[in-house]
Structures are given as C-alpha cells and as structure tokens.
Write a protein that holds these residues in place. Structure first.
Motif, short mmCIF file in Angstrom:
data_model
loop_
_atom_site.label_atom_id
_atom_site.label_comp_id
_atom_site.label_asym_id
_atom_site.label_seq_id
_atom_site.Cartn_x
_atom_site.Cartn_y
_atom_site.Cartn_z
N ALA A 65 10.88 3.36 22.55
CA ALA A 65 10.21 2.70 23.67
C ALA A 65 9.62 3.59 24.44
N SER A 66 9.75 4.89 24.41
CA SER A 66 9.53 5.75 25.57
C SER A 66 7.82 5.97 25.59
N THR A 67 7.44 6.10 26.65
CA THR A 67 5.77 6.09 27.02
C THR A 67 5.51 7.71 27.13
N ASN A 68 6.33 8.62 26.76
CA ASN A 68 6.16 10.00 26.53
C ASN A 68 6.17 10.28 25.07
N ASN A 69 4.70 10.68 24.91
CA ASN A 69 4.48 10.81 23.29
C ASN A 69 5.44 12.01 22.71
N ARG A 70 5.88 12.92 23.74
CA ARG A 70 6.57 13.92 22.99
C ARG A 70 8.21 13.36 22.60
N LEU A 71 8.37 12.32 22.98
CA LEU A 71 9.63 11.66 22.61
C LEU A 71 9.40 10.54 21.71
N VAL A 101 12.51 3.05 29.26
CA VAL A 101 11.51 3.60 30.00
C VAL A 101 11.77 4.20 31.40
N ARG A 102 10.69 4.69 32.01
CA ARG A 102 11.18 5.36 33.46
C ARG A 102 10.94 4.47 34.65
N SER A 103 10.39 3.34 34.44
CA SER A 103 10.27 2.53 35.70
C SER A 103 10.19 0.99 35.12
N ASP A 104 10.00 0.00 35.85
CA ASP A 104 9.63 -1.30 35.68
C ASP A 104 8.38 -1.49 35.22
N ALA A 105 7.37 -0.78 35.72
CA ALA A 105 6.09 -0.83 35.47
C ALA A 105 5.85 -0.50 34.02
N GLU A 106 6.89 0.31 33.43
CA GLU A 106 6.26 0.75 31.94
C GLU A 106 7.14 -0.14 30.96
N ILE A 107 7.98 -1.28 31.53
CA ILE A 107 8.82 -2.02 30.59
C ILE A 107 7.98 -2.71 29.43
N GLU A 108 6.80 -3.37 29.98
CA GLU A 108 5.77 -3.98 29.10
C GLU A 108 5.37 -3.00 27.84
N ALA A 109 4.94 -1.73 28.47
CA ALA A 109 4.52 -0.79 27.33
C ALA A 109 5.92 -0.21 26.39
N ILE A 111 8.12 -2.30 25.31
CA ILE A 111 8.18 -3.45 24.45
C ILE A 111 7.00 -3.38 23.42
N THR A 112 5.81 -2.87 23.94
CA THR A 112 4.76 -2.88 22.89
C THR A 112 5.13 -1.65 22.10
N ASN A 113 5.72 -0.68 22.60
CA ASN A 113 5.90 0.45 21.63
C ASN A 113 6.70 0.10 20.40
N TRP A 114 7.66 -0.87 20.82
CA TRP A 114 8.54 -1.16 19.63
C TRP A 114 7.65 -1.97 18.57
N GLY A 115 7.07 -2.87 19.00
CA GLY A 115 6.17 -3.43 18.06
C GLY A 115 5.62 -2.36 17.37
N LYS A 116 4.75 -1.55 17.67
CA LYS A 116 4.25 -0.47 17.04
C LYS A 116 4.72 0.20 16.27
N LEU A 117 5.97 0.48 16.35
CA LEU A 117 7.09 1.11 15.43
C LEU A 117 6.77 0.34 14.21
N PHE A 118 7.05 -1.11 14.26
CA PHE A 118 7.16 -1.78 12.90
C PHE A 118 5.64 -1.87 12.27
N GLU A 119 4.87 -2.08 13.23
CA GLU A 119 3.30 -2.28 12.68
C GLU A 119 2.81 -1.01 11.97
N ARG A 120 3.14 0.17 12.60
CA ARG A 120 2.58 1.39 12.04
C ARG A 120 3.62 1.48 10.70
N ALA A 142 16.21 -0.50 30.72
CA ALA A 142 16.43 -0.31 29.39
C ALA A 142 15.95 -1.52 28.78
N MET A 143 15.51 -1.42 27.33
CA MET A 143 14.82 -2.50 26.62
C MET A 143 15.89 -3.42 26.27
N ALA A 144 17.28 -2.97 26.09
CA ALA A 144 18.19 -4.06 25.60
C ALA A 144 19.50 -4.12 26.35
#
Length: 256
Positions: A65-71, A101-109, A111-120, A142-144
C-alpha cells in the motif's frame, strides 16, 4: 475442520505438524524480517507429499500500500516471489498484511496501490497461489485494521479474487468486536479463506499486536472457539510456542 499452527521449526515443518497432530501448518519461505529471495526448501518433496496442508505467511516488512516507491516496488516483487515459493511447496495461499500509509490523505492511494499489485501481476499470468489479505491490529492509517477500511479496500481488490485471512487478536486489538465477526467480515469480503486464531495479551482496542495463549489472553476462549466453529475455513494458531499444544487441545475438546 482443519486445525493447526504456525511452524516454529522451518527446517522440518511437517515433523512439527505431525508432533502437534495438525491438519494444517503455516510457515515462512524466507527470514520474515528480511528482503531475501526464497530458496528451494530442502524438504520440498516431503512437504508436498504430506497430508498436512500448508499455507505460507509473507515476510513482515512487505507493504504494497505504501506511497514510497522504495518500499512499494520491492514489496510487489517480494509478494510475487514468495507466492511462487508457496506454490512450489504445494501451499494453498500466501498471507500478506494489509499494510499502511503515512496519513489520511494517502489512504485512497494505498487502496489504489493494492489494486495495482493485482493488475500488474495479471499481465504476468497472475500470482502462483491466492493472496490472502490479513487484517492488522494497529496504525491509524492502516488498510485493514477497521472493517470499514477493509470494505473500501475490497471494493478494489475483490474483483481480482483476493482472499481474506481473519486474525482474531488483530481484530480485538484493532477495536473490532469478535461477537458475530464471521458474519460481519463475510458481508464485506464474501469469504474467509484462513483464520489466525489467537488470543491477545492486551485489552480491546489497544492497537497492540501481541498474541497470547488462550488461558493467559484477554479474549474469552469460548468466543475464539465460536469463531473457529463458524468460519468454515482452515484455522492456524500463532500463539506462543509453550502453550500452543494446550490451545489445540482446548479447541479439539470444545469443537467435538
């Protein structure tokens, strides 16, 4: 009903399971605190031939879920590699924590990152075994952790066939009541593929991920048995090693 425990001896997981009389075991395929790539298990053929079913738990540092590319990027790679290693052992799934993620503002991102895991991964033929997303105990972002968050996550990952692992300690410590928990989570995900049946060292809604044996924990053991009885899924104990045999004995007595 298949009941077992997490393996404390990765060198001989089937021997550990047989000693406990387990029908299912959970194991790692790498050091759970590392980014190591899985290597072939020396007892692969024994594991695959055993009637004891196997599920693999992913390493702990994974956070897709992280928005940090290095993670996030190494996390995606680790999930794919560990899923393949799980398949090589004949496992029925790979458990992955929901992440944060690191903040409420990143929660939507997140969730999107979880979707991208499966899509890719779909572009590469999909994962070698089902990915079972596990609810977590702590973290305000937390996502879950909370079931309403899991509902938002499932709006994205559900269409990709994600599985769900219900951890009773995590739900309790995360602030979710265990009475009726099976029906509540199935109403969100439509499924429970695995149960981590653990008591908690800490009080309700503590946010602390500290597992306890049934006799010493803060969760009523009868409530844990009820979750086991109603979930309709394999059950793995992750309780402390010195009491796991007693926990299994309690379940067998109260489920017979």
């Amino acid at each position: 009903m298949r009941i077992g425990a997490h393996v404390r001896q990765d060198s001989d997981p089937i021997g550990f399971g047989e000693e406990l009389g387990a029908e299912v075991i959970q194991m790692f395929v790498v050091d759970p605190q590392s980014w190591d790539k899985p290597q072939p298990h020396p007892r692969t053929e024994q594991i695959k031939a055993s009637p004891i079913e196997v599920v693999v738990h992913s390493s702990y540092q994974i956070n897709v879920a992280s928005t940090n590319n290095r993670l996030r990027m190494p996390s995606r790679q680790a999930v794919a590699l560990q899923a393949q290693a799980a398949a090589d052992l004949g496992a029925f799934g790979l458990v992955v924590h929901g992440g944060h993620v690191r903040s409420d503002a990143e929660i939507e991102a997140g969730i999107t990152n979880w979707g991208k895991l499966f899509e890719r991964q779909q572009d590469k033929g999909g994962f070698a075994v089902p990915i079972l997303i596990e609810n977590t105990a702590g973290g305000n972002h937390a996502m879950a952790r909370y079931f309403d968050s899991i509902a938002k996550l499932w709006d994205v990952v559900g269409e990709h066939g994600a599985g769900f692992c219900l951890d009773t300690c995590h739900a309790w410590a995360g602030g979710e009541e265990l009475i009726g928990v099976v029906d509540r989570i199935k109403a969100i995900t439509g499924r429970i593929d695995l149960v981590h049946l653990n008591s908690s060292r800490d009080e309700f809604d503590s946010g602390a991920d500290r597992h306890a044996n049934f006799a010493e924990g803060t969760i009523d053991p009868q409530l844990l048995a009820e979750v086991c009885r109603t979930a309709g899924a394999p059950v793995v104990l992750e309780t402390p090693a010195e009491g796991v045999a007693d926990d299994l004995a309690y379940l067998r007595e109260h489920l017979s």
